[in-house]
Design a protein around this motif. Structure first.
Motif, short mmCIF file in Angstrom:
data_model
loop_
_atom_site.label_atom_id
_atom_site.label_comp_id
_atom_site.label_asym_id
_atom_site.label_seq_id
_atom_site.Cartn_x
_atom_site.Cartn_y
_atom_site.Cartn_z
N SER A 60 8.33 14.29 -4.00
CA SER A 60 7.48 14.60 -2.84
C SER A 60 6.00 14.58 -3.23
CB SER A 60 7.84 15.97 -2.27
OG SER A 60 9.16 15.98 -1.81
N LEU A 61 5.69 15.19 -4.38
CA LEU A 61 4.30 15.24 -4.82
C LEU A 61 3.79 13.87 -5.24
CD1 LEU A 61 4.34 18.62 -6.78
CD2 LEU A 61 3.60 18.20 -4.43
N GLY A 66 -2.03 14.12 -5.23
CA GLY A 66 -3.01 15.20 -5.12
C GLY A 66 -2.57 16.33 -4.20
N SER A 67 -1.29 16.35 -3.83
CA SER A 67 -0.81 17.39 -2.91
C SER A 67 -0.13 18.52 -3.68
CB SER A 67 0.18 16.79 -1.90
OG SER A 67 1.32 16.28 -2.58
N HIS A 96 2.02 17.09 5.11
CA HIS A 96 2.91 15.93 5.17
C HIS A 96 4.35 16.40 5.05
CE1 HIS A 96 -0.39 13.01 4.51
NE2 HIS A 96 -0.93 14.06 3.90
N LEU A 97 5.22 15.79 5.85
CA LEU A 97 6.66 16.02 5.74
C LEU A 97 7.22 14.84 4.95
CD1 LEU A 97 9.34 17.43 6.40
CD2 LEU A 97 9.41 16.07 8.50
N VAL A 98 7.81 15.15 3.80
CA VAL A 98 8.41 14.12 2.96
C VAL A 98 9.91 14.41 2.92
CG1 VAL A 98 8.47 13.05 0.67
CG2 VAL A 98 6.31 13.98 1.55
N ARG A 99 10.71 13.42 3.29
CA ARG A 99 12.16 13.55 3.26
C ARG A 99 12.69 12.82 2.04
NH1 ARG A 99 15.49 13.43 8.35
NH2 ARG A 99 16.21 15.36 7.43
N VAL A 100 13.45 13.55 1.21
CA VAL A 100 13.99 13.01 -0.02
C VAL A 100 15.52 13.02 0.07
CG1 VAL A 100 14.15 13.34 -2.53
CG2 VAL A 100 12.00 13.83 -1.34
#
Length: 192
Positions: A60-61, A66-67, A96-100
Motif C-alpha cells: 500500500s505504501l 511518501g504516504s 487514498h484507498l488501496v486494495r491489496v
C-alpha cells in the motif's frame, strides 16, 4: 409485556410470558447482528489469507509513495476472496484507498478518496513507532493473524488499535499499542 390490540373495546391484551421473552430475544439478536460484521467477514476469509498485514502495508505504501498508513482492514471481496482495504494518507494530506489482494501480493486498485478524518494525519505525525512494530508487539503471544490495524486515540494517547483473529477458537483479540512507546496499553477479547 402489554401490547395494544385493535379490538373494538380498545382494551389491551397481555402476551404470554414466553412470547414476550421470545420477542425480547429476537430484538436483541437483531441489534447484535451488525455489531461484529467486520470481524465475521474477516474470520470467513482468514483460512484463505496468504498475504499478511505487514506485506499489505508495504504494498500500500509503495503504491502511494511518501504516504503513511492510517488503517488496514481485512475484508471479503464480492468473489468471497480475502482483500485488504488500506487507507493511506499522503504528505499533502490526501487520503487514498488501496486494495491489496489477500491471496497474492499484488495491488488490485488505488484511488483518492474524501478525507473523512482529517485528524488522522496529526495522529500519524505524533506516532513514533510504525504500524508493523505495533503488530510485532501483539502477535508474539497469540496464535492468529492480524485482521485490522488503525491509528486512534485512547485516554489522550495516540495508539495503534490492532485486531488479531484466531482461527481455532473464532476469537478476536483487540489491542491498543501506544504509538509513541510501543507499550501494549490494553487487551480485550471479542468472541464471534
Amino acid at each position: 409485556m402489554i401490547l395494544p390490540t385493535p379490538r373494538a373495546t380498545g382494551g389491551a391484551r397481555r402476551c404470554p410470558p414466553l412470547a414476550g421473552t421470545a420477542m425480547a430475544c429476537a430484538f436483541a439478536l437483531l441489534a447484535l447482528a451488525g455489531c461484529d460484521s467486520e470481524q465475521q467477514e474477516a474470520h470467513e476469509v482468514l483460512p484463505m489469507l496468504e498475504v499478511p498485514a505487514d506485506e499489505a502495508i508495504r504494498l500500500s505504501l509503495e503504491e502511494v509513495p511518501g504516504s503513511d498508513l492510517a488503517a488496514l482492514h481485512l475484508r471479503q471481496s464480492e468473489g468471497d476472496e480475502p482483500v485488504w482495504d488500506s487507507n493511506v494518507v499522503a504528505q499533502d494530506g490526501t487520503r487514498h484507498l488501496v486494495r491489496v489482494d489477500g491471496s497474492r501480493p499484488k495491488v488490485l486498485s488505488a484511488k483518492e478518496v474524501p478525507d473523512e478524518d482529517a485528524g488522522q494525519r496529526k495522529l500519524i505525525e505524533q506516532a513514533k513507532i510504525l504500524p508493523e512494530q505495533a503488530v510485532r508487539e501483539v502477535t508474539k503471544p497469540e496464535f492468529g493473524k492480524v485482521t485490522s490495524i488503525e491509528i486512534d486515540t485512547k485516554e489522550g494517547r495516540v495508539v495503534w488499535n490492532v485486531d488479531v483473529t484466531t482461527i481455532e477458537r473464532d476469537n478476536v483479540h483487540t489491542y491498543d499499542v501506544d504509538a509513541k512507546t510501543g507499550e501494549v496499553l490494553d487487551r480485550g477479547e471479542l468472541s464471534s
